[in-house]
Write an enzyme that holds these catalytic residues in place. Structure first.
Site, PDB file in Angstrom:
ATOM      1  CG  ASP A   8       5.813   1.217 -17.140  1.00  0.00           C
ATOM      2  OD1 ASP A   8       6.804   0.469 -17.034  1.00  0.00           O
ATOM      3  OD2 ASP A   8       5.307   1.819 -16.170  1.00  0.00           O
ATOM      4  CG  LEU A   9       4.332  -4.870 -15.521  1.00  0.00           C
ATOM      5  CD1 LEU A   9       3.042  -5.489 -16.055  1.00  0.00           C
ATOM      6  CD2 LEU A   9       5.370  -5.975 -15.257  1.00  0.00           C
ATOM      7  CG  ASP A  10       6.495  -2.527 -12.323  1.00  0.00           C
ATOM      8  OD1 ASP A  10       5.906  -3.566 -12.014  1.00  0.00           O
ATOM      9  OD2 ASP A  10       7.708  -2.502 -12.634  1.00  0.00           O
ATOM     10  CB  THR A  16       3.941  -4.339  -9.682  1.00  0.00           C
ATOM     11  OG1 THR A  16       3.719  -3.881 -11.015  1.00  0.00           O
ATOM     12  CG2 THR A  16       3.507  -5.786  -9.557  1.00  0.00           C
ATOM     13  CE  LYS A  44       5.082   5.582  -8.714  1.00  0.00           C
ATOM     14  NZ  LYS A  44       3.775   6.258  -8.835  1.00  0.00           N
ATOM     15  N   GLY A  45      10.238   3.579 -12.806  1.00  0.00           N
ATOM     16  CA  GLY A  45      10.819   3.390 -14.130  1.00  0.00           C
ATOM     17  C   GLY A  45      12.334   3.227 -14.109  1.00  0.00           C
ATOM     18  NE  ARG A  48      16.087  -5.972  -8.716  1.00  0.00           N
ATOM     19  CZ  ARG A  48      16.225  -7.219  -9.172  1.00  0.00           C
ATOM     20  NH1 ARG A  48      17.215  -7.981  -8.742  1.00  0.00           N
ATOM     21  NH2 ARG A  48      15.379  -7.717 -10.059  1.00  0.00           N
ATOM     22  CB  SER A 113       8.513  -3.525 -17.641  1.00  0.00           C
ATOM     23  OG  SER A 113       8.869  -3.493 -16.269  1.00  0.00           O
ATOM     24  CB  ALA A 114      13.147  -0.655 -16.113  1.00  0.00           C
ATOM     25  CB  SER A 115      10.400  -4.888 -13.661  1.00  0.00           C
ATOM     26  OG  SER A 115      10.410  -5.979 -12.752  1.00  0.00           O
ATOM     27  CG  ASN A 117      11.077  -9.441 -10.376  1.00  0.00           C
ATOM     28  OD1 ASN A 117      11.427 -10.604 -10.172  1.00  0.00           O
ATOM     29  ND2 ASN A 117      11.634  -8.421  -9.758  1.00  0.00           N
ATOM     30  CE  LYS A 144      10.623   2.304 -19.070  1.00  0.00           C
ATOM     31  NZ  LYS A 144       9.391   1.762 -18.479  1.00  0.00           N
ATOM     32  CD  GLU A 168       6.691   4.589 -18.509  1.00  0.00           C
ATOM     33  OE1 GLU A 168       6.315   4.814 -17.327  1.00  0.00           O
ATOM     34  OE2 GLU A 168       7.591   3.782 -18.762  1.00  0.00           O
ATOM     35  CG  ASP A 169       3.447   4.363 -13.682  1.00  0.00           C
ATOM     36  OD1 ASP A 169       4.322   3.929 -14.464  1.00  0.00           O
ATOM     37  OD2 ASP A 169       3.482   4.147 -12.463  1.00  0.00           O
TER      38      ASP A 169
HETATM   39  C1  G6P Z   1      10.275  -0.718 -13.086  1.00  0.00           C
HETATM   40  C2  G6P Z   1       9.700  -0.049 -11.858  1.00  0.00           C
HETATM   41  C3  G6P Z   1      10.808   0.343 -10.906  1.00  0.00           C
HETATM   42  C4  G6P Z   1      11.726  -0.838 -10.636  1.00  0.00           C
HETATM   43  C5  G6P Z   1      12.316  -1.351 -11.944  1.00  0.00           C
HETATM   44  C6  G6P Z   1      13.237  -2.555 -11.745  1.00  0.00           C
HETATM   45  O1  G6P Z   1      10.859   0.259 -13.878  1.00  0.00           O
HETATM   46  O2  G6P Z   1       8.944   1.096 -12.216  1.00  0.00           O
HETATM   47  O3  G6P Z   1      10.219   0.789  -9.719  1.00  0.00           O
HETATM   48  O4  G6P Z   1      12.769  -0.478  -9.774  1.00  0.00           O
HETATM   49  O5  G6P Z   1      11.238  -1.717 -12.788  1.00  0.00           O
HETATM   50  O6  G6P Z   1      12.481  -3.641 -11.277  1.00  0.00           O
HETATM   51  P1  G6P Z   1      13.098  -5.012 -10.778  1.00  0.00           P
HETATM   52  O7  G6P Z   1      11.893  -5.896 -10.636  1.00  0.00           O
HETATM   53  O8  G6P Z   1      14.015  -5.487 -11.865  1.00  0.00           O
HETATM   54  O9  G6P Z   1      13.796  -4.751  -9.519  1.00  0.00           O
HETATM   55 MG    MG Z   2       5.699   2.316 -14.235  1.00  0.00          MG
END
Ligand code: G6P
Ligand code: MG
Length: 216
Positions: A8-10, A16, A44-45, A48, A113-115, A117, A144, A168-169
């Protein structure tokens, strides 16, 4: 036995998770919705839009889809401002060393990562070259704790899930790893339910130990 590690990243590779928290808190407070670190754990995870829906469920006002999209965009703009300044110094303790060492020992590495970004952040941290596969969050349908993102990462590495370790955190992340049939390493100071092992940070990541813990 284990051949790949999926991160996982964040909150695992860089902090982050703290920036997501700050950006959501700012938005929640603007809307008059109570928000603290304990509540933030639920986000977390989580993607958005789903995070926003969880926050808005605490409000008695209802929001149209258009309003929600604007609010999500606003949070993301704040978040992007916070991550613009990331440098390799923002790697969490042990993260750079673990990636380097695993790579050197022939493990396949992926990012789950679900992000949306994530790839921007990975580039700022200058660790992109360690990853054999980075999941594109935009292609994932189920957040997740659904295992989809980890299964996609394993597939991207060309490995069966049982040969992979997930790191994972977040509670939702540990659940996703276990549902994917992988070995789960939880990172952080508070216990994550279902993790096969808990470590404080990546300085304590010990793949040799995990190799001896495999249930065959
Ligand atoms: C990760 C983080 C979440 C975040 C998600 C979406 O899973 O743990 O806190 O909401 O990514 O990130 P984004 O950058 O796409 O809004
Ligand atoms: Mg995380």
């Amino acid at each position: 036995y284990f051949k790949g590690v999926i991160f996982d990243l964040d909150g695992v590779i860089t902090d982050t998770a703290e920036y997501h928290y700050q950006a959501w808190k700012r938005l929640a407070e603007k809307l008059g919705i109570p928000f603290d670190r304990k509540f933030n754990e639920k986000l977390k995870g989580v993607s958005r839009m789903e995070s926003l829906n969880i926050i808005l469920s605490r409000s008695n006002k209802s929001y149209t889809q258009e309003e929600k999209e604007r609010l999500a965009e606003e949070k993301n703009a704040d978040y992007k401002e916070l991550i613009a300044k990331i440098t390799p110094d923002d790697l969490l303790p042990g993260a750079g060393e673990v990636l380097e060492s695993l790579k050197k020992h022939g493990y396949k590495l992926a990012l789950a990562s679900a992000s949306k970004n994530a790839s921007f952040v990975i580039k700022k941290l200058k660790v992109e070259h360690y990853f054999d596969y980075i999941v594109d969050a935009a292609t994932i349908k189920n957040s997740k704790p659904h295992p989809e993102i980890f299964l996609t990462a394993a597939k991207g590495l060309g490995l069966a899930p049982e040969y992979c370790i997930g790191v994972e955190d977040a509670q939702a992340g540990i659940e996703a790893i276990k549902r994917a049939g992988m070995f789960a390493v939880g990172v952080g100071s508070s216990t994550l339910k279902g993790a096969d092992v808990m470590i404080n940070d990546l300085r304590d990541f010990d793949i040799e130990q995990y190799q001896t813990m495999v249930k065959r």
